[in-house]
Design an enzyme around this catalytic site. Sequence first.
Site, PDB file in Angstrom:
ATOM      1  N   LYS A 151       0.813  -1.211   0.000  1.00 45.70           N
ATOM      2  CA  LYS A 151       0.000   0.000   0.000  1.00 45.70           C
ATOM      3  C   LYS A 151       0.853   1.271   0.000  1.00 45.70           C
ATOM      4  O   LYS A 151       0.354   2.356  -0.307  1.00 45.70           O
ATOM      5  CB  LYS A 151      -0.965   0.019   1.185  1.00 45.70           C
ATOM      6  CG  LYS A 151      -0.342   0.168   2.547  1.00 45.70           C
ATOM      7  CD  LYS A 151      -1.408   0.092   3.632  1.00 45.70           C
ATOM      8  CE  LYS A 151      -0.823   0.265   5.036  1.00 45.70           C
ATOM      9  NZ  LYS A 151      -0.293   1.613   5.272  1.00 45.70           N
ATOM     10  N   ASP A 152       2.144   1.157   0.339  1.00 39.72           N
ATOM     11  CA  ASP A 152       3.036   2.315   0.331  1.00 39.72           C
ATOM     12  C   ASP A 152       3.653   2.585  -1.033  1.00 39.72           C
ATOM     13  O   ASP A 152       4.337   3.592  -1.212  1.00 39.72           O
ATOM     14  CB  ASP A 152       4.182   2.114   1.334  1.00 39.72           C
ATOM     15  CG  ASP A 152       3.710   2.173   2.777  1.00 39.72           C
ATOM     16  OD1 ASP A 152       2.641   2.762   3.028  1.00 39.72           O
ATOM     17  OD2 ASP A 152       4.412   1.629   3.649  1.00 39.72           O
ATOM     18  N   ARG A 171      -8.243   8.822   2.612  1.00 39.63           N
ATOM     19  CA  ARG A 171      -9.206   7.755   2.349  1.00 39.63           C
ATOM     20  C   ARG A 171      -9.985   7.409   3.627  1.00 39.63           C
ATOM     21  O   ARG A 171     -11.227   7.328   3.610  1.00 39.63           O
ATOM     22  CB  ARG A 171      -8.469   6.507   1.837  1.00 39.63           C
ATOM     23  CG  ARG A 171      -9.336   5.259   1.695  1.00 39.63           C
ATOM     24  CD  ARG A 171      -8.479   4.034   1.416  1.00 39.63           C
ATOM     25  NE  ARG A 171      -7.536   3.745   2.501  1.00 39.63           N
ATOM     26  CZ  ARG A 171      -7.863   3.059   3.601  1.00 39.63           C
ATOM     27  NH1 ARG A 171      -9.095   2.603   3.767  1.00 39.63           N
ATOM     28  NH2 ARG A 171      -6.962   2.827   4.534  1.00 39.63           N
ATOM     29  N   ARG A 172      -9.258   7.217   4.716  1.00 40.71           N
ATOM     30  CA  ARG A 172      -9.914   6.897   5.983  1.00 40.71           C
ATOM     31  C   ARG A 172     -10.751   8.070   6.486  1.00 40.71           C
ATOM     32  O   ARG A 172     -11.850   7.882   7.019  1.00 40.71           O
ATOM     33  CB  ARG A 172      -8.868   6.501   7.027  1.00 40.71           C
ATOM     34  CG  ARG A 172      -8.236   5.141   6.766  1.00 40.71           C
ATOM     35  CD  ARG A 172      -7.058   4.899   7.679  1.00 40.71           C
ATOM     36  NE  ARG A 172      -6.498   3.563   7.498  1.00 40.71           N
ATOM     37  CZ  ARG A 172      -5.256   3.230   7.816  1.00 40.71           C
ATOM     38  NH1 ARG A 172      -4.436   4.152   8.333  1.00 40.71           N
ATOM     39  NH2 ARG A 172      -4.814   1.995   7.621  1.00 40.71           N
ATOM     40  N   CYS A 182      -1.242   9.864  -2.182  1.00 42.82           N
ATOM     41  CA  CYS A 182      -1.761  10.227  -0.865  1.00 42.82           C
ATOM     42  C   CYS A 182      -2.502  11.553  -0.863  1.00 42.82           C
ATOM     43  O   CYS A 182      -3.102  11.920   0.139  1.00 42.82           O
ATOM     44  CB  CYS A 182      -0.615  10.264   0.152  1.00 42.82           C
ATOM     45  SG  CYS A 182       0.038   8.628   0.527  1.00 42.82           S
ATOM     46  N   ARG A 213       1.491   6.226  17.499  1.00 37.74           N
ATOM     47  CA  ARG A 213       0.104   6.666  17.310  1.00 37.74           C
ATOM     48  C   ARG A 213      -0.750   6.366  18.537  1.00 37.74           C
ATOM     49  O   ARG A 213      -1.606   7.175  18.913  1.00 37.74           O
ATOM     50  CB  ARG A 213      -0.482   6.005  16.063  1.00 37.74           C
ATOM     51  CG  ARG A 213       0.227   6.420  14.783  1.00 37.74           C
ATOM     52  CD  ARG A 213      -0.524   5.996  13.548  1.00 37.74           C
ATOM     53  NE  ARG A 213       0.329   6.016  12.368  1.00 37.74           N
ATOM     54  CZ  ARG A 213      -0.122   6.026  11.130  1.00 37.74           C
ATOM     55  NH1 ARG A 213      -1.409   6.018  10.893  1.00 37.74           N
ATOM     56  NH2 ARG A 213       0.719   6.036  10.112  1.00 37.74           N
ATOM     57  N   ARG A 260       0.588  10.678  12.502  1.00 41.06           N
ATOM     58  CA  ARG A 260       1.486   9.785  11.780  1.00 41.06           C
ATOM     59  C   ARG A 260       2.463   9.138  12.747  1.00 41.06           C
ATOM     60  O   ARG A 260       2.521   9.474  13.919  1.00 41.06           O
ATOM     61  CB  ARG A 260       2.232  10.551  10.686  1.00 41.06           C
ATOM     62  CG  ARG A 260       1.332  11.006   9.534  1.00 41.06           C
ATOM     63  CD  ARG A 260       2.136  11.642   8.422  1.00 41.06           C
ATOM     64  NE  ARG A 260       3.240  10.783   8.038  1.00 41.06           N
ATOM     65  CZ  ARG A 260       4.434  11.233   7.695  1.00 41.06           C
ATOM     66  NH1 ARG A 260       4.684  12.528   7.709  1.00 41.06           N
ATOM     67  NH2 ARG A 260       5.392  10.400   7.360  1.00 41.06           N
TER      68      ARG A 260
END
Length: 302
Positions: free
Chosen positions: A81-82, A129-130, A243, A153, A147
């Site tokens: 995903k990165d 997205r989230r 992103c 986190r 982040r």
Amino acid sequence: MKTVRVGTRKSPLAMKQTTIVLNLLKKVHGEFPVEIVPMTTKGDQMLSVSLSKIGGKGLFINEVEQALLAGKIDFAVHSLKDMPAKIAEGLTLAAIPERSDPTDCLIFREVTSLAELPLGAKIGTSSLRREFQMKNLRKDIQVESIRGNVGTRLKWMEEQQLDGIVLATAGLKRLNWFDKPSYPYSILTSEQCIPAVGQGALAVECRSEDYDMLKFLTPINHTITKKLVMEERAFLAMLNGNCDIPIGAFACQEKDGYRFSGFLGDRKLQQSFTQTLVVQKLAGVGGRVGEKLLKEMTRETT
């Protein structure tokens, strides 16, 4: 056999993911000499700025890919995903092992469910997205950018008195967080929150012309996983996603075919769009869903 040098970010999760890949390789090849080369990327260093403002996905892999191209390492392990839709010239995805859980996990500081969150609850995430999809679930939710690695986190959630944070379920599983969860949580379904492209999958990357390494890595490739995530990546490429765009996609195999769901948000209008196709043949479905989303967005914005 010469010592195999594998490059990775030095975060606890990245190191664990590298160990997972090495264990898969050892099941195929037996024990072999290996050196793990941990690296710090620009994305790891600039934690106070959102990814959409400093260059997007490539910030987590650029330094590792440069070391690979320079011959300082033999292969690299990334979270898929990165990775941007386009891979650097001279490199290739040699293997994508079987995918782990692709979903997102909502971790709560005090309550135990989404419905119990207070009005105007503050949720931490660095992902557009989230952010869009959390607000689709609860219009009143306030999102704060956060982040860092999992431990950072969780600490930030406590120190800033956030009501919750959203993290990838796969990462929490790989770190064994669910064995003794420190906070209540709820795993969001892929319908509630369509995952990031490739979420839950690992990417094993090497030089395109290093045929010995390609031969060494290919046996740990999981064929159906790769086919599914490559359709997701085709969707990402078509929409030029990074992103700075709220975008997600999830392809899965079902009893009678395949299901592909795509998500796209419009930051200017603060609207989001989703499309799902159930198909018999997987090839091309990512592009078809992308086209449908673009047409729907165009209708809404003209």
